[in-house]
Design an enzyme around this catalytic site. Structure first.
Site, short mmCIF file in Angstrom:
data_model
loop_
_atom_site.label_atom_id
_atom_site.label_comp_id
_atom_site.label_asym_id
_atom_site.label_seq_id
_atom_site.Cartn_x
_atom_site.Cartn_y
_atom_site.Cartn_z
N SER A 145 4.62 1.54 8.29
CA SER A 145 4.28 0.60 7.23
C SER A 145 5.50 0.18 6.42
CB SER A 145 3.27 1.23 6.28
OG SER A 145 1.96 1.08 6.77
N HIS A 203 0.82 -1.22 0.00
CA HIS A 203 0.00 0.00 0.00
C HIS A 203 0.85 1.26 0.00
CE1 HIS A 203 0.56 -0.43 4.47
NE2 HIS A 203 0.61 0.89 4.38
#
Length: 437
Positions: free
Chosen positions: A326, A222
């Site tokens: 992330s 992502h």
């Protein structure tokens, strides 16, 4: 060295430090004791986050190293009757699920605690897969689902119990196949635009490097789409999959050097391989927002629903993370486990965080993890990229996932346990890792 000696050594050090060094040592009677693969920074983080003394943290890593070896052996020995393995509540023993009383003795002979259960791991995964196939119909009040090994059940998390039951039924699961567990989780991908010592995508979005590989590094899907550019280091997303999966790899520009290290804020931790740790094992993560934090592996093959869609095949943990973490690294000892996907909560009050297993990323893109003991490599792109790997010739230095098919000396083999292959670990020499296909 004989093949028998190599095999004994290889199985003994699957998740310990110094893989190459161990294989160069002459085998003695029986396998060597597990090696401790954690530096002082990792010990300190485990002590802080798991509420242990430093000595307890060292003892725990030693037990988990031995448990990883035992799980690999019993998974191959028990075959279809294997129902998963996990550390008990205080991580002092490995518990192994079996579906037949006749398998209990084999588990006890390996020093593990047998647990007679009704469903094999294969059966549990088949039930979970039904939910995955119907993920697009999951209500927003269902943040995820997973196989829970200690309870031998499939769990659906729910903010609305009735909606969760209806989703499970619509997916083809009977009432007795699933357990609904109330949850306040609201998972989201952990991405942010705040500056930090990380890498940047496009006009300034920030994520964290996962693990260096030959030609670049792996990270979360992502964080960027194929073709997106990065800075610090400079590069380009060569592959990305999100949602469904949450993995990507960035091909870095010439002049960047990949090193087998992870930042533990401060200092670094070496990376020696990618042998998968069992449920209940300790795991520590590194990210550019919150630094270094530890927890334990709660469940594997978990599915989680973000606003963008459902991600399957994740590992669920009780370590914390926040936006900007992330893509960051997850380690057990010196073994790479995965890259941060997302979660809920924060590092002030605690939370739940999911990571994408690293071996799947390496296998899908045909990448090679940069590990300690080798020479750092300048960023040269891999000669080939495989998005749907089939049966290939076995090679050292390749990350193989469970179920991977290879040939060796004209014979086909199937991988029993995810790992990064080493010289001398050819399939006939390490039956705990490979079976005839």
């Amino acid at each position: 060295m004989t093949r028998r000696s190599v095999a004994a050594l290889a199985v003994a050090v699957l998740s310990a430090a110094g893989l190459a060094a161990a294989l160069a040592t002459t085998a003695t009677a029986g396998p060597p004791p597990p090696q401790l693969a954690a530096d002082s920074g990792m010990i300190a983080a485990m002590a802080r986050d798991l509420h242990l003394t430093p000595d307890q943290a060292r003892d725990r890593i030693a037990r988990e190293t031995a448990a990883t070896r035992t799980e690999t052996s019993l998974k191959a020995r028990l075959g279809p009757g294997f129902a998963g393995a996990w550390m008990n509540a205080d991580a002092t023993r490995l518990v192994v699920g079996v579906t037949a009383a006749s398998q209990i003795q084999a588990v006890e002979a390996e020093g593990a605690e047998p647990r007679l259960v009704g469903r094999s791991l294969g059966r549990l995964d088949a039930l979970r897969s039904k939910l995955d196939r119907n993920a697009r119909q999951a209500p927003r009040s269902v943040p995820g689902w997973y196989v829970d090994l200690p309870t031998n059940s499939v769990v659906v998390l729910a903010r609305d119990t009735a909606a969760a039951k209806a989703f499970a039924q619509a997916s083809g699961l009977a009432e007795g196949d699933v357990r609904i567990e109330p949850s306040t989780e609201e998972p989201r991908p952990l991405i942010d635009v705040i500056g930090g010592n990380a890498y940047y995508i496009g006009s300034g979005t920030r994520c964290s490097v996962g693990f260096p590989v030959n030609g670049g590094f792996v990270t979360a899907g992502h964080c960027g789409t194929p073709g997106a550019t990065t800075t610090q280091p400079s590069g380009t997303f060569a592959g990305s999959s999100f949602p469904g999966n949450d993995y990507a790899w960035v091909r870095t520009a010439a002049g960047n050097t990949s090193r087998p290290l992870v930042n533990r804020y401060p200092g670094t931790v070496p990376v020696a391989g990618s042998t998968e740790a069992p449920v209940g094992a300790s795991v520590c993560r590194s990210g550019s927002t919150t630094g270094w934090h530890c927890g334990t592996v709660q469940q594997k093959n978990a599915s989680v629903t973000y606003p963008e869609g459902t991600i399957t095949g994740l590992t669920r943990t009780n370590a914390c993370a926040e936006p900007g973490d992330s893509g960051g690294s997850w380690l057990t000892g010196d073994q790479a486990q995965g890259v941060t996907s997302g979660g809920s909560g924060n590092c002030t009050s605690g939370g739940t965080t999911y990571f994408q297993p690293v071996n799947e990323i390496l296998q899908v893109y045909g990448l090679q993890l940069v590990v300690s003991g080798g020479t750092p490599t300048s960023t040269t792109p891999p000669t080939s990229t495989t998005t749907n790997p089939g049966q290939t010739t076995w090679q050292p230095g390749v990350a193989y996932t469970t179920g991977s098919l290879v040939t060796y000396d004209g014979v086909g083999y199937r991988c029993l346990q995810g790992h990064t292959s080493q010289p001398g670990w050819d399939p006939p020499s390490v039956p705990a890792l490979w079976e005839s296909a």
